[in-house]
Design a protein around this motif. Structure first.
Motif, PDB file in Angstrom:
ATOM      1  N   SER A 158     -15.046   2.216 -50.177  1.00 38.94           N
ATOM      2  CA  SER A 158     -15.065   3.211 -49.815  1.00 38.94           C
ATOM      3  C   SER A 158     -14.049   4.333 -49.379  1.00 38.94           C
ATOM      4  O   SER A 158     -13.228   3.442 -48.754  1.00 38.94           O
ATOM      5  CB  SER A 158     -16.294   3.105 -47.921  1.00 38.94           C
ATOM      6  N   THR A 159     -14.593   5.060 -49.085  1.00 43.75           N
ATOM      7  CA  THR A 159     -13.233   6.661 -48.939  1.00 43.75           C
ATOM      8  C   THR A 159     -13.299   6.956 -47.951  1.00 43.75           C
ATOM      9  O   THR A 159     -14.292   7.275 -47.308  1.00 43.75           O
ATOM     10  CB  THR A 159     -13.485   6.941 -49.790  1.00 43.75           C
ATOM     11  N   ASN A 160     -11.985   7.909 -47.732  1.00 43.31           N
ATOM     12  CA  ASN A 160     -12.269   8.241 -46.346  1.00 43.31           C
ATOM     13  C   ASN A 160     -11.614   9.536 -47.255  1.00 43.31           C
ATOM     14  O   ASN A 160     -10.706   9.739 -48.212  1.00 43.31           O
ATOM     15  CB  ASN A 160     -11.521   8.418 -45.370  1.00 43.31           C
ATOM     16  N   VAL A 161     -11.354  11.512 -47.155  1.00 43.35           N
ATOM     17  CA  VAL A 161     -10.928  12.406 -47.032  1.00 43.35           C
ATOM     18  C   VAL A 161      -9.816  12.204 -46.687  1.00 43.35           C
ATOM     19  O   VAL A 161      -9.601  12.505 -45.422  1.00 43.35           O
ATOM     20  CB  VAL A 161     -11.578  13.716 -46.644  1.00 43.35           C
ATOM     21  N   ALA A 162      -8.452  12.436 -47.147  1.00 40.14           N
ATOM     22  CA  ALA A 162      -7.406  12.078 -47.472  1.00 40.14           C
ATOM     23  C   ALA A 162      -6.181  13.756 -46.481  1.00 40.14           C
ATOM     24  O   ALA A 162      -5.878  13.564 -45.860  1.00 40.14           O
ATOM     25  CB  ALA A 162      -6.067  11.470 -48.351  1.00 40.14           C
ATOM     26  N   ASP A 163      -7.240  14.600 -46.687  1.00 35.95           N
ATOM     27  CA  ASP A 163      -6.178  15.648 -46.575  1.00 35.95           C
ATOM     28  C   ASP A 163      -7.068  17.043 -46.162  1.00 35.95           C
ATOM     29  O   ASP A 163      -8.320  16.978 -46.703  1.00 35.95           O
ATOM     30  CB  ASP A 163      -4.802  15.762 -47.059  1.00 35.95           C
ATOM     31  N   GLY A 164      -7.039  17.803 -46.065  1.00 34.22           N
ATOM     32  CA  GLY A 164      -7.611  19.334 -45.865  1.00 34.22           C
ATOM     33  C   GLY A 164      -7.863  19.154 -44.398  1.00 34.22           C
ATOM     34  O   GLY A 164      -8.049  18.459 -43.590  1.00 34.22           O
ATOM     35  N   VAL A 165      -9.071  20.628 -45.214  1.00 34.94           N
ATOM     36  CA  VAL A 165     -10.485  20.716 -43.950  1.00 34.94           C
ATOM     37  C   VAL A 165     -11.125  19.411 -43.376  1.00 34.94           C
ATOM     38  O   VAL A 165     -11.551  19.336 -42.100  1.00 34.94           O
ATOM     39  CB  VAL A 165     -11.282  21.918 -44.133  1.00 34.94           C
ATOM     40  N   HIS A 166     -11.555  18.827 -44.976  1.00 32.47           N
ATOM     41  CA  HIS A 166     -12.370  17.215 -44.253  1.00 32.47           C
ATOM     42  C   HIS A 166     -11.677  16.155 -43.933  1.00 32.47           C
ATOM     43  O   HIS A 166     -12.247  15.286 -43.638  1.00 32.47           O
ATOM     44  CB  HIS A 166     -13.176  17.136 -45.492  1.00 32.47           C
ATOM     45  N   ALA A 167     -10.202  16.400 -43.555  1.00 32.83           N
ATOM     46  CA  ALA A 167      -9.904  14.900 -43.396  1.00 32.83           C
ATOM     47  C   ALA A 167     -10.179  13.995 -42.348  1.00 32.83           C
ATOM     48  O   ALA A 167     -10.438  14.429 -41.709  1.00 32.83           O
ATOM     49  CB  ALA A 167      -7.945  15.766 -43.230  1.00 32.83           C
TER      50      ALA A 167
END
Length: 166
Positions: free
Chosen positions: A45-54
């Motif tokens: 499983s992952t998470n968005v690391a950066d940007g507008v969806h961090a």
């Protein structure tokens, strides 16, 4: 209670809210479990690391082990060999770990080996082109190591490229 009212709407909280695009993802966790037919898998499983969806949920990546084929009555026939799955797993893990190889002395895929690799994957960062699957859930279409981004990746504040606007 007010803390329920302040919580995200269901649409914002579900992983389906992530639009198509190119993202930097962080491995949140990787778990070893089994498909109903008994084949082993590593579910990342992952998470968005950066940007507008961090911080938002990223798509899952599942590595399966043990060959399989389409059901006899399926319209589209296919066969996935155990060797194909091992190749996808090795390439995927190396990309997620930015070119590094996991430390293991194992010579076979076992639950213990996968658990050790899962532990080493935690917090790994990689780039992924995210699309949609047949049920409209985010899906990793392609992965890239951080050191070899695709040509359309911009490193400016790690802003995701929204492919629906291209």
């Amino acid at each position: 209670m007010s803390w329920f009212e302040d919580y995200k709407t269901l649409e914002e909280a579900l992983p389906t809210a992530l639009p198509k695009g190119l993202y930097m993802l962080t491995v949140k966790e990787a778990l070893v479990d089994y498909w109903p037919d008994g084949r082993m898998r590593l579910d990342v499983s992952t998470n968005v690391a950066d940007g507008v969806h961090a911080g938002e949920f990223g798509p899952r990546k599942t590595f399966s082990f043990g060959g399989y084929e389409s059901p006899p009555d399926a319209e589209r026939k296919f066969v996935v060999t155990a060797e194909d799955q091992i190749t996808q797993f090795v390439e995927g893990v190396i990309i997620m770990m930015n070119g590094k190889h996991p430390v293991t002395s194992a010579t076979a895929v076992t639950e213990k080996t996968l658990a050790e690799i899962a532990r080493q994957l935690k917090n790994a960062k990689f780039l992924a082109r995210v699309g949609r699957d047949a049920k409209d859930y985010p899906r990793i279409n392609r992965m890239y190591p951080m050191t070899y981004p695709p040509p359309d990746y911009t490193n400016e504040a790690f802003v995701a490229i929204d492919l629906s606007k291209v």
